[in-house]
Design a protein around this motif. Structure first.
Motif, mmCIF file in Angstrom:
data_model
loop_
_atom_site.group_PDB
_atom_site.id
_atom_site.type_symbol
_atom_site.label_atom_id
_atom_site.label_comp_id
_atom_site.label_asym_id
_atom_site.label_seq_id
_atom_site.Cartn_x
_atom_site.Cartn_y
_atom_site.Cartn_z
ATOM 1 N N PRO A 62 -10.978 8.493 -2.299
ATOM 2 C CA PRO A 62 -10.114 9.490 -2.940
ATOM 3 C C PRO A 62 -9.498 10.494 -1.955
ATOM 4 C CG PRO A 62 -12.436 9.926 -3.417
ATOM 5 C CD PRO A 62 -12.395 8.632 -2.662
ATOM 6 N N ASN A 63 -8.388 11.081 -2.377
ATOM 7 C CA ASN A 63 -7.686 12.142 -1.628
ATOM 8 C C ASN A 63 -7.186 11.711 -0.255
ATOM 9 O OD1 ASN A 63 -8.331 13.883 -3.760
ATOM 10 N ND2 ASN A 63 -10.337 14.243 -2.843
ATOM 11 N N ARG A 64 -6.966 10.428 -0.089
ATOM 12 C CA ARG A 64 -6.422 9.886 1.159
ATOM 13 C C ARG A 64 -5.563 8.692 0.799
ATOM 14 N NH1 ARG A 64 -12.547 10.021 2.912
ATOM 15 N NH2 ARG A 64 -12.528 10.498 0.694
ATOM 16 N N THR A 65 -4.453 8.474 1.526
ATOM 17 C CA THR A 65 -3.692 7.238 1.322
ATOM 18 C C THR A 65 -4.434 6.118 2.038
ATOM 19 O OG1 THR A 65 -1.648 8.493 1.275
ATOM 20 C CG2 THR A 65 -1.455 6.120 1.605
ATOM 21 N N ASN A 66 -4.889 5.137 1.265
ATOM 22 C CA ASN A 66 -5.660 4.015 1.822
ATOM 23 C C ASN A 66 -4.705 2.887 2.185
ATOM 24 O OD1 ASN A 66 -8.970 3.996 0.583
ATOM 25 N ND2 ASN A 66 -7.548 5.659 0.140
ATOM 26 N N ILE A 67 -4.575 2.606 3.484
ATOM 27 C CA ILE A 67 -3.700 1.524 3.944
ATOM 28 C C ILE A 67 -4.596 0.388 4.440
ATOM 29 C CG2 ILE A 67 -1.822 0.879 5.504
ATOM 30 C CD1 ILE A 67 -1.028 3.846 5.612
ATOM 31 N N VAL A 68 -4.439 -0.773 3.818
ATOM 32 C CA VAL A 68 -5.317 -1.913 4.128
ATOM 33 C C VAL A 68 -4.495 -3.012 4.793
ATOM 34 C CG1 VAL A 68 -6.900 -3.636 3.179
ATOM 35 C CG2 VAL A 68 -6.810 -1.335 2.180
ATOM 36 N N VAL A 69 -4.974 -3.477 5.951
ATOM 37 C CA VAL A 69 -4.266 -4.502 6.711
ATOM 38 C C VAL A 69 -4.843 -5.874 6.355
ATOM 39 C CG1 VAL A 69 -3.554 -5.214 9.015
ATOM 40 C CG2 VAL A 69 -4.056 -2.828 8.579
ATOM 41 N N SER A 70 -3.945 -6.806 5.992
ATOM 42 C CA SER A 70 -4.386 -8.168 5.632
ATOM 43 C C SER A 70 -3.239 -9.139 5.856
ATOM 44 C CB SER A 70 -4.820 -8.193 4.162
ATOM 45 O OG SER A 70 -5.063 -9.518 3.755
ATOM 46 N N ARG A 71 -3.585 -10.367 6.221
ATOM 47 C CA ARG A 71 -2.553 -11.399 6.330
ATOM 48 C C ARG A 71 -2.431 -12.181 5.035
ATOM 49 N NH1 ARG A 71 -5.383 -11.703 11.232
ATOM 50 N NH2 ARG A 71 -4.183 -10.884 12.991
ATOM 51 N N LYS A 72 -3.290 -11.873 4.066
ATOM 52 C CA LYS A 72 -3.249 -12.591 2.780
ATOM 53 C C LYS A 72 -1.939 -12.311 2.069
ATOM 54 C CE LYS A 72 -8.047 -12.501 1.168
ATOM 55 N NZ LYS A 72 -8.846 -11.973 0.050
ATOM 56 N N LYS A 73 -1.389 -13.313 1.454
ATOM 57 C CA LYS A 73 -0.158 -13.136 0.679
ATOM 58 C C LYS A 73 -0.536 -12.911 -0.792
ATOM 59 C CE LYS A 73 2.416 -14.156 4.247
ATOM 60 N NZ LYS A 73 2.762 -13.049 5.080
ATOM 61 N N ASP A 74 0.351 -12.261 -1.506
ATOM 62 C CA ASP A 74 0.187 -12.103 -2.962
ATOM 63 C C ASP A 74 -1.153 -11.472 -3.338
ATOM 64 O OD1 ASP A 74 2.676 -13.262 -3.315
ATOM 65 O OD2 ASP A 74 1.797 -15.272 -3.296
ATOM 66 N N TRP A 75 -1.567 -10.476 -2.571
ATOM 67 C CA TRP A 75 -2.790 -9.743 -2.920
ATOM 68 C C TRP A 75 -2.378 -8.325 -3.287
ATOM 69 C CZ3 TRP A 75 -6.085 -6.583 0.830
ATOM 70 C CH2 TRP A 75 -7.203 -6.076 0.180
ATOM 71 N N PHE A 76 -2.714 -7.912 -4.479
ATOM 72 C CA PHE A 76 -2.370 -6.563 -4.930
ATOM 73 C C PHE A 76 -3.624 -5.917 -5.499
ATOM 74 C CE2 PHE A 76 1.433 -9.151 -5.331
ATOM 75 C CZ PHE A 76 2.330 -8.409 -4.586
ATOM 76 N N GLU A 77 -3.736 -4.632 -5.290
ATOM 77 C CA GLU A 77 -4.855 -3.913 -5.883
ATOM 78 C C GLU A 77 -4.430 -2.465 -6.109
ATOM 79 O OE1 GLU A 77 -8.479 -5.701 -4.711
ATOM 80 O OE2 GLU A 77 -9.516 -3.791 -4.840
ATOM 81 N N GLU A 78 -4.862 -1.935 -7.236
ATOM 82 C CA GLU A 78 -4.444 -0.586 -7.593
ATOM 83 C C GLU A 78 -5.012 0.440 -6.607
ATOM 84 O OE1 GLU A 78 -5.086 0.083 -11.741
ATOM 85 O OE2 GLU A 78 -4.332 2.126 -11.587
ATOM 86 N N GLY A 79 -4.175 1.386 -6.215
ATOM 87 C CA GLY A 79 -4.665 2.528 -5.423
ATOM 88 C C GLY A 79 -4.654 2.337 -3.928
ATOM 89 N N ILE A 80 -4.215 1.146 -3.450
ATOM 90 C CA ILE A 80 -4.141 0.957 -1.994
ATOM 91 C C ILE A 80 -2.776 0.392 -1.619
ATOM 92 C CG2 ILE A 80 -6.624 0.615 -1.661
ATOM 93 C CD1 ILE A 80 -6.090 -2.398 -1.399
ATOM 94 N N LEU A 81 -2.389 0.676 -0.366
ATOM 95 C CA LEU A 81 -1.159 0.106 0.178
ATOM 96 C C LEU A 81 -1.591 -1.044 1.077
ATOM 97 C CD1 LEU A 81 1.904 0.413 0.674
ATOM 98 C CD2 LEU A 81 1.352 2.112 2.419
ATOM 99 N N ILE A 82 -1.138 -2.257 0.768
ATOM 100 C CA ILE A 82 -1.529 -3.431 1.566
ATOM 101 C C ILE A 82 -0.362 -3.792 2.476
ATOM 102 C CG2 ILE A 82 -2.267 -5.838 1.491
ATOM 103 C CD1 ILE A 82 -3.223 -5.159 -1.460
ATOM 104 N N VAL A 83 -0.657 -3.927 3.780
ATOM 105 C CA VAL A 83 0.400 -4.261 4.742
ATOM 106 C C VAL A 83 -0.035 -5.467 5.580
ATOM 107 C CG1 VAL A 83 1.324 -1.911 4.868
ATOM 108 C CG2 VAL A 83 -0.455 -2.618 6.455
ATOM 109 N N GLY A 84 0.958 -6.150 6.157
ATOM 110 C CA GLY A 84 0.684 -7.410 6.853
ATOM 111 C C GLY A 84 0.432 -7.281 8.342
ATOM 112 N N SER A 85 0.543 -6.063 8.894
ATOM 113 C CA SER A 85 0.286 -5.902 10.332
ATOM 114 C C SER A 85 -0.134 -4.463 10.626
ATOM 115 C CB SER A 85 1.551 -6.231 11.141
ATOM 116 O OG SER A 85 2.512 -5.214 10.942
ATOM 117 N N ILE A 86 -0.721 -4.289 11.794
ATOM 118 C CA ILE A 86 -1.149 -2.945 12.212
ATOM 119 C C ILE A 86 0.084 -2.073 12.480
ATOM 120 C CG2 ILE A 86 -2.270 -1.721 14.123
ATOM 121 C CD1 ILE A 86 -4.329 -4.103 14.039
#
Ligand SMILES: NC(=O)c1ccc[n+]([C@@H]2O[C@H](COP(=O)([O-])OP(=O)(O)OC[C@H]3O[C@@H](n4cnc5c(N)ncnc54)[C@H](OP(=O)(O)O)[C@@H]3O)[C@@H](O)[C@H]2O)c1
Length: 165
Positions: free
Chosen positions: A55-79
């Motif tokens: 909580p109280n932080r923007t959570n940025i998650v790095v993954s090479r997986k395609k079509d993965w979504f989850e509420e409350g996080i920003l998923i990106v494909g590279s550092i």
């Protein structure tokens, strides 16, 4: 400013079986104080180990997986993308692991906030060696183990001797 936050044992061990190696509530409080209100960047495995957005932080998650979504996080494909988004949110960015992400970001980092846990524990993930030619320890505050914290530990701050341009 890009800061790595990490808790490591005496052999740079940081995790096993996708879990942390210790329970140190004082360190969790320190982590929260450092990172709250700032973007945090983590690898997909670390996110799964935490299990939910912090909580109280923007959570940025790095993954090479395609079509993965989850509420409350920003998923990106590279550092690179993670850092680009984080910079738009706040100028102070925190990289919170795990081992794979630390290895790839150490050379981009200005500061290390290390919790050195005074223990040798069995692990399968490690932090890279902190090169004394590159990093200077600027601050250290140590705590003894107590009824809540199972090991002695020190909060250490390292800064780069030569600033990144
Ligand atoms: N002690 C501490 O301070 C601390 C902190 C954090 C974590 N940990 C521990 O560290 C362990 C997890 O670390 P880990 O090294 O196994 O995994 P990790 O670094 O958390 O995550 C690795 C994953 O991140 C994604 N990834 C990595 N590099 C990427 C890149 N360049 N571009 C796109 N995606 C990329 C990949 O996800 P996909 O497979 O989805 O593509 C990869 O499998 C756990 O035991 C955890 O408890 C300890």
């Amino acid at each position: 400013m890009i800061t790595i936050v990490v808790a490591m044992g005496l052999d740079n061990e940081i995790g096993a079986d996708n879990q942390l190696l210790w329970h140190l509530p004082t360190d969790l409080k320190h982590f929260k104080e450092l990172t709250s209100e700032h973007p945090i960047i983590m690898g997909r495995k670390t996110y799964e180990s935490i299990g939910k957005p912090l909580p109280n932080r923007t959570n940025i998650v790095v993954s090479r997986k395609k079509d993965w979504f989850e509420e409350g996080i920003l998923i990106v494909g590279s550092i690179k993308e993670a850092i680009k988004f984080a910079k738009k949110i706040n100028e102070d960015i925190f990289i919170i692991g795990g081992g794979n992400i630390y290895e790839q970001t150490l050379e981009l980092t200005d500061k290390l906030e290390v919790t050195l846990v005074k223990a040798n524990l069995k692990a399968d993930v490690f932090f890279p060696k902190i090169n004394a030619k590159i990093w200077e320890k600027r601050d250290e505050i140590c705590h003894e183990k107590d009824e809540k914290n199972e090991y002695d530990f020190c909060f250490q701050t390292y800064e780069r001797k030569i600033k990144l341009s």
